[in-house]
Design a protein around this motif. Structure first.
Motif, PDB file in Angstrom:
ATOM      1  N   LYS A   1      61.198  66.797  38.034  1.00  0.00           N
ATOM      2  CA  LYS A   1      61.582  67.674  36.934  1.00  0.00           C
ATOM      3  C   LYS A   1      60.702  67.427  35.709  1.00  0.00           C
ATOM      4  N   ILE A   2      60.359  66.186  35.453  1.00  0.00           N
ATOM      5  CA  ILE A   2      59.488  65.865  34.325  1.00  0.00           C
ATOM      6  C   ILE A   2      58.122  66.539  34.502  1.00  0.00           C
ATOM      7  N   ILE A   3      57.559  66.482  35.721  1.00  0.00           N
ATOM      8  CA  ILE A   3      56.277  67.131  35.988  1.00  0.00           C
ATOM      9  C   ILE A   3      56.400  68.638  35.814  1.00  0.00           C
ATOM     10  N   ASP A   4      57.493  69.226  36.274  1.00  0.00           N
ATOM     11  CA  ASP A   4      57.719  70.676  36.116  1.00  0.00           C
ATOM     12  C   ASP A   4      57.728  71.067  34.637  1.00  0.00           C
ATOM     13  N   ILE A   5      58.358  70.225  33.816  1.00  0.00           N
ATOM     14  CA  ILE A   5      58.420  70.506  32.376  1.00  0.00           C
ATOM     15  C   ILE A   5      57.020  70.438  31.765  1.00  0.00           C
ATOM     16  N   CYS A   6      56.247  69.425  32.143  1.00  0.00           N
ATOM     17  CA  CYS A   6      54.891  69.288  31.608  1.00  0.00           C
ATOM     18  C   CYS A   6      54.020  70.483  32.009  1.00  0.00           C
ATOM     19  N   ILE A   7      54.149  70.935  33.242  1.00  0.00           N
ATOM     20  CA  ILE A   7      53.383  72.097  33.696  1.00  0.00           C
ATOM     21  C   ILE A   7      53.811  73.346  32.935  1.00  0.00           C
TER      22      ILE A   7
ATOM     23  N   GLY B   1      51.596  75.898  30.461  1.00  0.00           N
ATOM     24  CA  GLY B   1      51.581  77.359  30.608  1.00  0.00           C
ATOM     25  C   GLY B   1      52.242  78.072  29.452  1.00  0.00           C
ATOM     26  N   LYS B   2      52.561  77.331  28.370  1.00  0.00           N
ATOM     27  CA  LYS B   2      53.190  77.884  27.167  1.00  0.00           C
ATOM     28  C   LYS B   2      54.523  78.570  27.465  1.00  0.00           C
ATOM     29  N   CYS B   3      55.220  78.012  28.443  1.00  0.00           N
ATOM     30  CA  CYS B   3      56.552  78.510  28.769  1.00  0.00           C
ATOM     31  C   CYS B   3      57.647  77.541  28.309  1.00  0.00           C
TER      32      CYS B   3
ATOM     33  N   LYS C   1      55.598  84.910  16.316  1.00  0.00           N
ATOM     34  CA  LYS C   1      56.553  85.583  17.213  1.00  0.00           C
ATOM     35  C   LYS C   1      55.922  86.082  18.488  1.00  0.00           C
ATOM     36  N   SER C   2      54.582  86.197  18.469  1.00  0.00           N
ATOM     37  CA  SER C   2      53.907  86.673  19.673  1.00  0.00           C
ATOM     38  C   SER C   2      53.590  85.534  20.636  1.00  0.00           C
ATOM     39  N   SER C   3      53.920  84.302  20.229  1.00  0.00           N
ATOM     40  CA  SER C   3      53.625  83.147  21.064  1.00  0.00           C
ATOM     41  C   SER C   3      54.439  83.188  22.350  1.00  0.00           C
ATOM     42  N   ASN C   4      53.834  82.696  23.435  1.00  0.00           N
ATOM     43  CA  ASN C   4      54.537  82.630  24.724  1.00  0.00           C
ATOM     44  C   ASN C   4      55.356  81.366  24.869  1.00  0.00           C
ATOM     45  N   CYS C   5      55.265  80.473  23.851  1.00  0.00           N
ATOM     46  CA  CYS C   5      55.994  79.205  23.924  1.00  0.00           C
ATOM     47  C   CYS C   5      57.467  79.457  23.720  1.00  0.00           C
ATOM     48  N   ARG C   6      58.269  79.219  24.744  1.00  0.00           N
ATOM     49  CA  ARG C   6      59.707  79.441  24.645  1.00  0.00           C
ATOM     50  C   ARG C   6      60.421  78.485  25.591  1.00  0.00           C
ATOM     51  N   ALA C   7      61.655  78.206  25.273  1.00  0.00           N
ATOM     52  CA  ALA C   7      62.440  77.327  26.151  1.00  0.00           C
ATOM     53  C   ALA C   7      62.714  78.011  27.462  1.00  0.00           C
ATOM     54  N   SER C   8      62.747  77.253  28.548  1.00  0.00           N
ATOM     55  CA  SER C   8      62.995  77.837  29.861  1.00  0.00           C
ATOM     56  C   SER C   8      63.997  76.992  30.625  1.00  0.00           C
TER      57      SER C   8
END
Length: 362
Positions: A315-321, A325-327, A355-362
């Motif tokens: 899960k830690i690796i998934d978060i880093c990836i 990817g700015k997700c 606001k146009s950034s792709n960085c968002r919590a997932s």
């Protein structure tokens, strides 16, 4: 002046005559030396004493006295004497350890002023506790350096308990009131950090440790370590990477953190996963702790069986990836000061202003 005493050991008593200060020497080093006097209350005596045309001030002073062949700092505090012409106040040298008040109505003993003789320490510790009890104090903090280790059993016998220990000292505490102790406990957590360092080629900086559990032999992992005393999380992450691999790096964000309990010495554990940006490429392995280090393609790193089979690490690796990817947004560090203590400290947070950034919590 009429004052009956047993022996002649001197103590200074301030006497005010008109506007002139005079000092009288009288035996007063041990209890039970006054004849015709009886202890009326704590810090109080009732005596047959006549001081013509004299009154006594409440002057506070510190003096140095010799006990068991060494000089010890004594603090003066007032005792009330009832004479034939009414009540007067005078000062007696009281054997009290050099200490200062804390903000919770407790006292903290100056370890530098401790006597070197165990017998002197026993005597002055007992009289100090009596004095602090009479003054309504609560907690007592006694720091005993390793050079005074013979004082530890003495303090235990008087009712002190262990609080914590470091390389050079042991801290002991004594709770005076007959009520539940309100002194804070020893530190409850240790803090660790793991550094996810990835370069422009999508290669991860990984290491193999010399000493590890049998099941982790051969595992390529990210650099990890403990945060030092008074060290920031973000600087600790950069330091560990430099120490283990020789790579210079720049802190980016805290990606996530794990909270576990009953780890080392039954303490809880906080482990922060940080993302770092490499500033150099040449690896220089710390051969004291690290078996090997290298830049490994991210895909190859993730495919390791030990990572695929571990839910937490995967899960830690998934978060880093996801962050790459700015997700996903991690927590950046910001230095701020609070008016409550006036200290500059680190607050970790992230606010996406674009606001146009792709960085968002997932």
């Amino acid at each position: 002046m009429e004052l009956k005493l047993f022996s002649l050991k001197s103590v200074s008593v301030p006497k005010m005559v008109g506007t002139d200060m005079m000092m009288f020497s009288s035996p007063f080093t041990n209890s039970g030396l006054l004849i015709g006097c009886k202890e009326a209350a704590i810090q109080s005596f009732s005596c047959r004493v006549t001081f013509p045309k004299a009154s006594y001030s409440s002057i506070s002073q510190n003096t140095v006295r010799s006990v068991s062949g060494e000089d010890i700092l004594f603090q003066s505090y007032p005792y009330r004497v009832n004479g034939t012409n009414g009540s007067n106040m005078y000062h007696r040298d009281a054997r009290v350890l050099d200490a200062y008040d804390d903000e919770y109505n407790g006292v903290i003993v100056h370890s530098e002023g401790l006597p070197s003789n165990p017998n002197a320490f026993t005597s002055i510790l007992r009289s100090s506790l009596s004095h602090w009890k009479a003054k309504g104090k609560k907690g007592v903090w006694l720091k005993l350096p390793i050079t005074k280790s013979e004082f530890v059993p003495i303090a235990v016998k008087e009712g002190f308990q262990y609080h914590h220990a470091e390389r050079e000292y042991v801290m002991m505490t004594y709770w005076i009131p007959e009520e539940p102790c309100l002194l804070p406990s020893n530190a409850s957590h240790q803090v660790g950090v793991g550094s996810f360092v990835i370069n422009e080629k999508n290669e991860v900086l990984v290491v193999q440790e010399k000493y590890c559990a049998t099941g982790l032999t051969g595992l390529w992992k990210i650099p990890t370590g403990f945060i030092l005393e008074s060290e920031e999380i973000f600087t600790g992450a950069v330091r560990e990477v430099k120490e283990e691999t020789g790579i210079d790096s720049e802190f980016v964000e805290v990606i996530a953190f794990r909270h576990a309990h009953n780890v080392a010495f039954e303490k809880s554990d906080l482990f922060f996963i940080c993302m770092l940006r490499p500033l150099s490429t040449k690896i220089m392995v710390d051969d004291h702790e690290i078996q090997a280090a290298k830049w490994m393609p991210l895909v190859e790193f993730v495919k390791q069986p030990s990572i695929q089979e571990d839910t937490m690490f995967k899960k830690i690796i998934d978060i880093c990836i996801a962050r790459m990817g700015k997700c996903y947004c991690g927590l950046a560090v910001h230095q701020l000061a609070s008016k409550f203590d006036g200290r500059l400290s680190s607050l970790y947070f992230n606010i996406v202003e674009d606001k146009s950034s792709n960085c968002r919590a997932s």
